[in-house]
Design a protein around this motif. Structure first.
Motif, short mmCIF file in Angstrom:
data_model
loop_
_atom_site.label_atom_id
_atom_site.label_comp_id
_atom_site.label_asym_id
_atom_site.label_seq_id
_atom_site.Cartn_x
_atom_site.Cartn_y
_atom_site.Cartn_z
N MET A 156 -20.27 10.53 -25.58
CA MET A 156 -19.44 11.73 -25.84
C MET A 156 -18.43 11.44 -26.95
SD MET A 156 -19.02 14.88 -24.55
CE MET A 156 -19.84 14.75 -22.97
N GLN A 157 -18.38 12.31 -27.93
CA GLN A 157 -17.47 12.10 -29.06
C GLN A 157 -16.46 13.23 -29.11
OE1 GLN A 157 -20.11 11.87 -32.49
NE2 GLN A 157 -18.81 10.20 -33.21
N SER A 158 -15.22 12.91 -29.48
CA SER A 158 -14.26 13.99 -29.67
C SER A 158 -14.58 14.69 -31.00
CB SER A 158 -12.84 13.45 -29.72
OG SER A 158 -11.98 14.49 -30.14
N VAL A 159 -14.45 16.00 -31.00
CA VAL A 159 -14.79 16.75 -32.21
C VAL A 159 -13.91 16.32 -33.38
CG1 VAL A 159 -13.22 18.70 -31.73
CG2 VAL A 159 -15.31 19.09 -33.06
N THR A 160 -12.70 15.82 -33.05
CA THR A 160 -11.79 15.42 -34.13
C THR A 160 -12.28 14.15 -34.84
OG1 THR A 160 -10.50 14.34 -32.40
CG2 THR A 160 -9.69 16.47 -33.18
N ASP A 161 -13.19 13.40 -34.19
CA ASP A 161 -13.71 12.18 -34.83
C ASP A 161 -15.00 12.43 -35.61
OD1 ASP A 161 -11.66 10.85 -33.63
OD2 ASP A 161 -12.86 10.21 -31.89
N LEU A 162 -15.52 13.62 -35.54
CA LEU A 162 -16.80 13.91 -36.20
C LEU A 162 -16.58 14.20 -37.69
CD1 LEU A 162 -18.77 16.36 -33.87
CD2 LEU A 162 -19.29 13.96 -34.36
N ALA A 163 -17.52 13.73 -38.50
CA ALA A 163 -17.49 14.12 -39.92
C ALA A 163 -18.25 15.44 -40.05
CB ALA A 163 -18.14 13.04 -40.77
N LEU A 164 -17.51 16.54 -40.09
CA LEU A 164 -18.16 17.85 -40.13
C LEU A 164 -18.02 18.48 -41.51
CD1 LEU A 164 -16.86 19.34 -36.74
CD2 LEU A 164 -19.22 18.64 -37.25
N PRO A 165 -19.01 19.28 -41.90
CA PRO A 165 -18.88 20.00 -43.17
C PRO A 165 -17.78 21.07 -43.07
CG PRO A 165 -20.79 20.78 -41.95
CD PRO A 165 -20.26 19.60 -41.20
N HIS A 166 -17.21 21.44 -44.21
CA HIS A 166 -16.18 22.48 -44.22
C HIS A 166 -16.78 23.78 -44.74
CE1 HIS A 166 -12.13 24.22 -44.73
NE2 HIS A 166 -12.67 24.80 -45.79
N LEU A 167 -16.53 24.88 -44.07
CA LEU A 167 -17.02 26.19 -44.54
C LEU A 167 -15.84 27.06 -44.98
CD1 LEU A 167 -19.77 27.11 -41.88
CD2 LEU A 167 -20.14 26.52 -44.29
N PRO A 168 -15.83 27.49 -46.24
CA PRO A 168 -14.72 28.33 -46.73
C PRO A 168 -14.93 29.79 -46.36
CG PRO A 168 -16.25 27.89 -48.52
CD PRO A 168 -16.83 27.22 -47.29
N ILE A 169 -14.90 30.09 -45.04
CA ILE A 169 -15.32 31.42 -44.59
C ILE A 169 -14.43 32.55 -45.08
CG2 ILE A 169 -16.56 30.64 -42.52
CD1 ILE A 169 -14.08 31.37 -40.89
N GLU A 170 -13.19 32.22 -45.49
CA GLU A 170 -12.29 33.30 -45.92
C GLU A 170 -12.48 33.65 -47.40
OE1 GLU A 170 -11.20 30.34 -44.64
OE2 GLU A 170 -10.90 29.46 -46.61
N GLU A 171 -13.33 32.86 -48.10
CA GLU A 171 -13.45 33.10 -49.54
C GLU A 171 -14.47 34.18 -49.88
OE1 GLU A 171 -13.95 29.52 -51.76
OE2 GLU A 171 -12.08 28.70 -50.91
N PRO A 172 -14.17 34.99 -50.89
CA PRO A 172 -15.09 36.07 -51.28
C PRO A 172 -16.51 35.57 -51.57
CG PRO A 172 -13.00 36.34 -52.41
CD PRO A 172 -12.92 35.03 -51.67
N ALA A 173 -16.63 34.38 -52.17
CA ALA A 173 -17.96 33.88 -52.51
C ALA A 173 -18.78 33.62 -51.25
CB ALA A 173 -17.85 32.60 -53.34
N PHE A 174 -18.13 33.18 -50.19
CA PHE A 174 -18.83 32.96 -48.93
C PHE A 174 -19.31 34.29 -48.37
CE2 PHE A 174 -19.30 32.49 -44.37
CZ PHE A 174 -19.94 31.26 -44.24
N ALA A 175 -18.43 35.29 -48.42
CA ALA A 175 -18.79 36.61 -47.88
C ALA A 175 -19.96 37.22 -48.66
CB ALA A 175 -17.59 37.54 -47.92
N ALA A 176 -19.98 36.99 -49.97
CA ALA A 176 -21.02 37.61 -50.79
C ALA A 176 -22.39 36.99 -50.54
CB ALA A 176 -20.65 37.49 -52.27
N ASP A 177 -22.41 35.69 -50.22
CA ASP A 177 -23.68 35.04 -49.92
C ASP A 177 -23.44 33.74 -49.15
OD1 ASP A 177 -26.24 34.20 -49.73
OD2 ASP A 177 -26.49 33.69 -51.85
N PRO A 178 -23.37 33.85 -47.84
CA PRO A 178 -23.03 32.65 -47.05
C PRO A 178 -24.16 31.63 -46.95
CG PRO A 178 -23.30 34.56 -45.61
CD PRO A 178 -23.47 35.07 -47.01
N MET A 179 -25.40 32.03 -47.28
CA MET A 179 -26.53 31.15 -46.95
C MET A 179 -26.50 29.79 -47.63
SD MET A 179 -27.56 32.60 -44.51
CE MET A 179 -28.79 31.41 -43.98
N PRO A 180 -26.17 29.69 -48.92
CA PRO A 180 -26.13 28.34 -49.50
C PRO A 180 -25.14 27.43 -48.78
CG PRO A 180 -25.99 30.03 -51.22
CD PRO A 180 -25.92 30.75 -49.90
#
Ligand code: HEM
Ligand code: FES
Lengths: 106, 414
Positions: free
Chosen positions: B1-25
């Motif tokens: 079991m790992q704490s989520v704070t120790d995981l190397a996770l990708p960052h998603l800029p969900i608040e940015e217009p470019a993400f909203a226009a095409d989140p798939m990439p």
């Protein structure tokens, strides 16, 4: 415990001991019985916990409430014994209850 | 079991217009690092189908993120902030059951089916007004439909619609996490509340005219299920909950139909097929992401999340998860799947208006497809922010107006 037999549309049977007081829906979901989705968690709001109560048990499970009947209209299915399993409590006198699940809940 | 704070996770800029226009990439890149989890500003994004399905169902361990949102928006002490804290969506346990239970019976499929002729009439009248233009922003057109239906169901005068619509456009930005909107949100809430207040006072003075939704709500107040403030806030909430969601769903359907003209033609003919198109749209592009804050530690898979973590359930991405749906980006109304979309959420807050929404969108699409023929895109498509209620803000189309209704639809206009 209240013994409930859940039968999938494919015929696969699951015999589960359900804690008295839980709903028939919870008995299935907590024991990973496939075939009951129960998206709304038992609020009588989604209609995805539908079962068909075997004829021998229909008197004991009782009649659906007005609200449940109004929900069941979602399915336009005339098959008898149709109920929402979140609206049936596992109580002692339902020990041995048999319910069948539809091919799909949606 | 790992704490989520120790995981190397990708960052998603969900608040940015470019993400909203095409989140798939962004999502595809994120999936290569972790199949269902990413980080975002202020919390985590859960984007995999099964993880959303399982985690969102843990109602006893989650709370609505009202406090976080009030904090982010600097809304402490405002009337809007209080609304966000007191609304049905923010409550749990017996209080939630009481608020939801006070109106739930009005939203069953049986009750909603009674409104189908009304829905047909509303959309036919709107089409009479808008279709002769031959070109418009479909999102603007669509916005008048759900609000008019709800006003009719509730017995409100159509004269209230323009102002109310303006307020709802603003209130729909509640979850955009943009603090500069606060003064506008407060003004919009005050306006919507004033509308609700007047409606209640008028009905109470005039007396009940039958058994419409407002009568049901006033009866719930009389029975002690709702107090005066809750009654008004519930009215505001119903408008907020039903407005952007329905209008965006309709606009997204039109967007898909521009790429599938054969489906649009069939929608005009076949109501059952329309309903399949609506469901496939909910799967392909759902509108609403759901924020939750953990009320206690939660372990899922091999990850431990600490109390207080904010999780954004990116429901719009769940239908695009290739482990849950084959060829997820393909729009296939006849698709058969063992999995169901979660556009209306899951668990105790699952959309109360889902049957109403399905009925009005299904009826709407059927009649729109008859009157708005050969639609084509004539300008730029712009997208709303992803957090909160996602969707298309501008969909300029031109089309051939068709005045000839199918015989089955004519009665709706009489
Ligand atoms: C396409 C249209 C719609 C979509 C996609 C939609 C989606 C949702 C979602 C995802 C939730 C759950 C939010 C959460 O768990 O935090 C929700 C809740 C809710 N929706 Fe809808 N909605 C739609 C239309 C409507 C309409 C037309 C109404 C009523 C007029 C409505 C009333 C509600 C209410 C009352 C809740 C809160 C339920 C609760 O907290 O127990 N919705 N909706
Ligand atoms: S679980 Fe939703 S209706 Fe039974």
């Amino acid at each position: 415990m209240v013994k409930i037999t859940y039968i999938e549309a494919s015929g696969a049977e699951h015999v589960i001991d359900v804690m008295p007081g839980l709903s028939i829906m919870e008995g299935a979901v907590k024991n990973n019985v496939p075939g009951i989705l129960a998206d709304c968690g038992g609020a009588c709001a989604c209609g995805t916990c539908r079962v068909f109560v075997d004829e021998a048990w229909r008197e004991r499970t009782g009649k659906p409430s007005d609200m449940e009947e109004a929900m069941l209209e979602l399915h336009d299915d005339p098959s008898p014994g149709q109920r929402l399993s979140c609206q049936i409590r596992a109580v002692e006198n339902l020990n041995g209850l048999v319910v069948r699940m539809p091919k799909s809940q949606f | 079991m790992q704490s989520v704070t120790d995981l190397a996770l990708p960052h998603l800029p969900i608040e940015e217009p470019a993400f909203a226009a095409d989140p798939m990439p962004y999502i595809e890149a994120a999936r290569r690092q972790h199949p269902w989890l990413a980080k975002c500003n202020g919390g985590y994004v859960v984007h995999g189908y099964q993880a959303i399905k399982d985690l969102l169902y843990m109602d006893d361990r989650l709370s609505a993120s009202s406090d976080d949102i009030i904090e982010i928006m600097g809304a402490k002490g405002t009337r809007w902030g209080k609304f966000i804290q007191e609304m049905v969506l923010a409550k749990s346990g017996p209080e939630h059951a009481r608020l939801r239970g006070s109106i739930a019976a009005a939203f069953t499929p049986r009750n909603v089916n009674r409104y189908r002729p009304l829905m047909q009439e509303v959309v036919s009248r709107l089409l009479d007004e808008w279709a002769p233009k031959g070109t418009f922003n479909f999102a603007e057109f669509a916005s008048y439909f759900p609000i008019t239906v709800l006003c009719r169901i509730i017995g409100a005068s159509p004269a209230a619609i323009p102002n109310l619509r303006h307020a709802l456009e603003t209130l729909g930005l509640a979850y955009s996490m943009d603090r500069s909107l606060m003064p506008e949100l407060e003004a919009a809430y005050n306006q919507a509340w004033g509308f609700a207040d007047q409606l209640v006072i008028e009905r109470q003075t005039r007396g009940s005219s039958g058994e419409d939704l407002l009568d049901v709500m006033i009866a719930a107040k009389a029975a002690g299920q709702l107090n005066e403030q809750e009654l008004r806030d519930m009215l505001v909430f119903l408008f907020v909950a039903g407005f952007d969601t329905s209008k965006n769903a309709l606009t997204l359907i039109m967007h898909s139909m521009l790429r599938h003209p054969e489906h649009w033609v069939r929608c005009a003919e076949d109501q059952v097929f329309c309903d399949k198109v609506v469901e496939e749209q909910f799967r392909h592009t759902a509108t609403t992401s759901i924020p939750r804050t953990l009320a206690e530690d939660v372990s899922y898979g091999d990850i431990r999340f600490p109390t207080g973590s904010m999780l954004i359930f990116a429901v719009p991405m769940s239908g695009r998860d290739p482990t849950a749906f084959s060829d997820p980006m393909m729009f296939q109304p006849e698709r058969i799947s063992a999995n169901r979309h979660m556009a209306f959420g899951r668990g105790m807050h699952m959309c109360l208006g889902q049957h109403l929404a399905r009925a009005q969108i299904g009826e709407g699409v059927h009649l729109m497809a008859q009157r708005i023929t050969k639609p084509r895109l004539v300008g730029e498509v712009t997208w709303r922010r992803f957090p909160g209620v996602w969707g298309i803000s501008s969909l300029p189309i031109a089309f051939e107006p068709n005045a000839h209704l199918k015989a089955s639809a004519v009665h709706a206009n009489s």
